[in-house]
Motif scaffolding. Structure first.
Motif: not given
Lengths: 224, 416, 345
Positions: C220-222, C226, C235, C238-240, C243-244, C340, C344
């Motif tokens: 959730h923090p990721l 974002s 966004e 798509r981007r987070v 990707r993850v 990873t 992070g």
């Protein structure tokens, strides 16, 4: 909150510091089960107004979290994240990445390793990377939710030094449970208790001559 | 992290009292349950596996009124409904004997009978005499079946005259249009359309394919695919699964033609399909004489079985009845040896076969085999009537076949 | 001076989600635990699947001896089997493999797109309760026996495909390769298109479940980070999120493909069963598993056919194992992403 100032928010655990700071850029809407009342204004605009786009609010009011949250991408891409959302031209992205890393005092450490995965950095570096990432989209206000909570003293020192630089350009709001930290970095300090704002004043005055007895009890360490 | 607030004191070591007993018991109970389930599952799987494979281990059990027996049958999906109706009626007479049939396919039936895993194997195609000898099995025909040639020609619902040669040419790509002169010659007065022929075949291995390819093989020396339950087909030949699939697919295929078991006569007719009068042996040499084309009726079908057995030397029931069971039939090609049987009255319908059961001649359990033989003898006499055969679209066996059957059953070792 | 006993204070806003790295894993603080006896006792059972696979492979190898694999006829495209001359048989494995790869490939392309859309809408856009219910529903669909799909496809869809949909597709989309080819003369609707769609419907619950799981497990923090940068939900997705969750998506695709190529009953019922390379998506063809399914009864009569089926089965087994291994490896990479993101946060 004022421009070019650091405002610290202190208070005991569970007093609503984090919730409060998250209301300032509508991040609080990310959590469920909350009721939102009242009013927050940014340059005379009601940010909870009907015609306000929360996405635009968050572009103006950046945020850094308790723990460094880096995306599983390169250092460069982490900083460029916000810029990519706007489809900025590459040379503009390049310039903004360098500028933001410099402002976050990370440039010297990472200039040769921009393509490396961001998670290879130390915790303190990661937190500064997060600050750089927030600065890259050129916000006016920077909200920091206990940015040093998960860092060692050296990392904490770097962030605090950085705050003095940042406040020249931004309005900074920092949540901390560490009163010494508030006293060191903040121009103004607000004390929260039980979900309510108890007192807000010039930092020096609040620590030396609190008007509210609760504040006094807290800063003298009788509870907390 | 805040969850730790529930811990009553600061002692976070493993020895802190946290009700270890109930936990261990819970784990133990879970493991015990898992083990029990596993054992039950394996046991059930074993028993079920035996049941499915027809293992004879539990065939004779002793109940209140003396021993009781379960006779397992497995094989042809055409024989299955017959067994389902015969079995309970036999059990009414002999309450200690139960027939347990399974529809698995002729090949499976043969294989299970060979390995002795079922008491009776059911198959649409006879087991070759060589294999029968090798595995100690005998072919016991139990019913007569026939195959019809259906087609979907828009605007034409009569009975076309088609013989084996024409059918073989259609299925090997030598005849591709309904207005082909060879078809027209056998059907004077029929206005055949200029329409491509779409030959349908069975996707699954099938006794019907065995019969149909036998006819092609015996009628046309240019037939390239041999005969059997699975053969090669033209790439342009679409397929369907099962007789029911053949009916549905043919009903939407303009210009289509298909071979379909007589069991599906009513379904196919309801779908608007018509069937052919099929040429007998004489039609192979004289395809233009309408008298050589025979419609399938109970009389013409039975006649084929009678004729087939009469023509066989030495007598055996392992016989192809295609084209009247020509002597050395499987080796007969047009102009290639064998004599055509004399014309009988009525002229036999040429695509007929026997439905077979296979049983061991020297069984491991002679007591059980006594009941297997008793069941078959009952099926061949009392069961060999329209009452049982008509609902499943078979014809009763002719006296000649029954004669062979009864003789063959005499040879089976049974305990008295 | 007021350093709390426990670090962090479970602030209200963040209390809604579990923090995967906050608590050190028990293994890192607890001394190595003694393995209880029952775990040892049960461990051979865990090996049973492996033992079964080895046994199956051995049995197949011994009954098939794999000689056919090295004959050129096995790899031809022109099937020929004459029961009277079994030695001249040409098994044309690639012909069936083309059918398998084609139907599974089309199915996976469709299923991946559909699953991504379903997984994203149920995890990101729909209210949580609805997303969860729909997720449960999709999981339920995964348990439906394939023969049910087959019968449904054959009885309900096939006539509609043959008489209405395929002619319409051909006239509107005929300019696309494979959409313009000949319609099947049978108009029965069976063929590549129907088989692929049935496979899609069968595979979607599986791939959706895996993709959903990997999307939900994105820390959730990721996502908050974002959003805090002014990203919209799309966004951020798509981007987070994607990707993850990429390795999870890849694993889902491989696993789905493995399932699709192994599926026999449902495909066999609607594939059309012609021994040809399909000239259009409307044409009938056959697949390796449909061939295995429909020829097994005849194989008991013709030893040569049995021999060929066994070798078909061996190759199919190998191909399926490869795809399941790829799926494993893809989701193994998710394990690598774990640290990873852990580092992070």
């Amino acid at each position: 909150m004022h421009d070019r100032e650091v405002t610290a928010i202190i208070g005991p655990s569970g007093c609503g510091k984090t919730t409060f700071i998250r209301t300032l850029n509508r991040m609080v809407e990310m959590s469920s089960g909350l009721r939102i009342e009242g009013s927050v204004r940014y340059r005379e605009q009601e940010i909870y107004g009907a015609r306000i786009d929360p996405v635009q609010v968050r572009r103006r009011i950046g945020m850094v979290f308790q723990r460094p949250v880096v995306f599983p991408q390169s250092i460069y891409e982490n900083v460029a994240f916000g810029l990519r959302l706007d489809r900025a031209p590459p040379e503009e992205v390049d310039a903004a990445v360098v500028r933001s890393l410099q402002r976050a005092a990370l440039w010297e450490e990472v200039r040769g390793i921009l393509k490396r995965p961001a998670f290879e950095l130390s915790g303190g570096q990661q937190q500064r990377l997060c600050i750089a990432r927030a600065l890259a989209v050129d916000p006016r206000v920077l909200l920091m939710d206990e940015p040093t909570a998960s860092l060692d003293p050296a990392g904490t020192q770097r962030i605090e030094d950085l705050l003095f630089e940042l406040k020249r350009e931004y309005a900074v709001v920092i949540v901390t449970h560490n009163m010494q930290q508030a006293a060191r970095v903040a121009d103004r300090t607000a004390f929260f208790f039980g979900g309510r704002l108890v007192e807000v004043d010039d930092t020096k005055r609040l620590f030396e001559a609190p008007r509210d007895p609760l504040t006094e009890q807290y800063i003298t360490g009788r509870f907390g | 992290m805040s969850a730790n607030a529930n811990v009553p004191n600061d002692d976070l070591t493993r020895s802190a009292p946290r009700g270890p007993r109930s936990r261990t018991m819970g784990v133990t109970a879970a493991v015990a349950l898992a083990v029990v389930l596993l054992v039950v599952g394996l046991g059930a799987g074993y028993v079920l596996g035996d049941y499915v494979l027809g293992n004879k281990g539990s065939n004779s059990t002793t109940s209140g009124n003396g021993p009781s027996y379960t006779i397992s049958e497995s094989g042809s999906s055409l024989i299955y409904p017959l067994m389902l109706s015969l079995g309970p009626n036999f059990t009414k007479l002999y309450p200690n004997v139960v027939i347990s049939p399974q529809s698995t396919g002729s090949g499976t039936g043969i294989s299970l009978a060979e390995s002795g895993k079922v008491d009776i194997g059911g198959t649409d195609a006879y087991l070759s005499p060589a294999n029968a000898t090798q595995y100690g099995l005998i072919n016991v025909p139990i019913a007569i079946s026939a195959q019809l040639i259906f087609y979907n020609i828009p605007g034409y619902s009569g009975h076309l005259n088609l013989n084996g040669t024409v059918l073989a040419k259609i299925y090997s790509g030598a005849i591709t249009n309904w207005n082909d002169p060879e078809i027209a010659a056998a059907n004077p007065g029929v206005n055949l359309p200029n329409l491509a022929i779409v030959p349908l075949h069975r996707q699954d291995g099938s006794g019907d394919t065995f019969m149909f390819t036998s006819l092609c093989y015996m009628s046309y020396s240019g037939w390239p695919y041999g005969y059997g339950t699975s053969v090669t087909w033209l790439k342009s030949s679409p397929s369907a699964t099962g007789n029911a699939g053949m009916v549905t697919t043919l009903s939407t295929t303009k210009g289509g033609i298909a071979y379909i078991g007589i069991s599906y006569l009513s379904e196919a007719t309801a779908a608007g399909l018509s069937y052919a009068a099929v040429g007998d042996q004489a039609a192979i040499s004289d395809g233009t004489n309408p008298a050589n084309y025979i419609l399938p009726t109970p009389q013409t079908i039975s006649q084929d079985a009678t004729l087939g057995l009469a023509n066989l030397q030495p007598p055996s029931v392992a016989v192809s009845l295609i084209l009247g069971g020509v002597p050395g039939a499987t080796d007969l090609k047009l102009g290639g040896g064998g004599t055509l049987p004399s014309t009988a009255d009525p002229t036999p319908y040429p695509i007929v076969n026997l439905e077979y059961t296979l049983i061991k001649i020297s069984p491991s359990d002679a007591t059980l085999q006594k009941w297997v033989v008793a069941f078959l003898e009952w099926a061949l006499s009392f069961g060999n009537s329209a009452t049982y055969m008509t609902p499943v679209h078979f014809l009763p066996l002719t006296p000649a076949v029954i004669g062979y059957d009864m003789q063959a059953l005499q040879a089976v070792t049974v305990s008295s | 001076m007021d350093q709390p006993v426990l670090r962090g204070e479970g602030s209200v806003g963040a209390a809604g989600h579990a923090d995967p790295v906050a608590a050190p894993t028990p293994a890192s603080i607890a001394p190595a635990r003694r393995t209880p006896w029952w775990a040892w006792a049960l461990s051979p059972i865990a090996l049973l699947p492996l033992i079964f696979i080895v046994l199956i492979a051995l049995v197949l190898l011994f009954s098939g001896d794999l000689k056919l694999l090295f004959e050129p006829g096995f790899w031809s495209f022109n099937f020929y089997f004459n029961p009277l001359a079994p030695s001249q048989a040409v098994w044309a494995f690639p012909l069936y493999l083309v059918g398998t790869a084609l139907t599974a490939g089309i199915a996976l392309a469709l299923a991946t797109a559909l699953s991504l859309a379903l997984a994203i809408s149920t995890t990101v856009y729909l209210p949580a309760w609805l997303g969860r219910s729909l997720g449960t529903l999709t999981n339920l669909l995964a348990g439906i026996p394939s023969v049910v799909y087959g019968i449904w496809g054959y009885v309900v869809l096939a006539p509609y495909f043959g008489l209405t949909l395929q002619p319409a597709l051909r006239s509107y989309l005929g300019w696309i390769p494979f959409f313009g080819g000949p319609l099947s003369e049978t108009a029965s609707g069976t063929g590549v298109l129907l088989a692929s769609l049935i496979l899609t419907i069968m595979v979607v619950p599986l791939t959706t479940a895996i993709i959903r799981d990997s999307l939900v497990s994105v820390p959730h923090p990721l996502l908050e980070a974002s959003f805090a940068l002014g990203a919209t939900r799309w966004e951020t997705t798509r981007r987070v999120r994607l990707r993850v969750a990429r390795s999870g998506v890849r694993g889902a695709v491989f696993l789905g493909f493995g399932r699709a190529i192994g599926e026999s009953v449902a495909v066999a019922m609607v594939i059309g069963g012609q021994t040809q390379i399909p000239p259009s998506i409307y044409s009938g063809t056959s697949t390796v598993s449909a061939f295995l399914l429909y020829q097994q009864d005849s194989a008991f009569i013709y030893p040569a056919l049995l021999h060929a089926l066994v070798e078909f089965a061996v190759v199919l087994l190998l191909i399926t194992l490869v795809f399941n291994y790829l799926a494993q490896r893809a989701s193994g990479e998710r394990g690598a992403v774990g640290p990873t993101s852990a580092a992070g946060i």
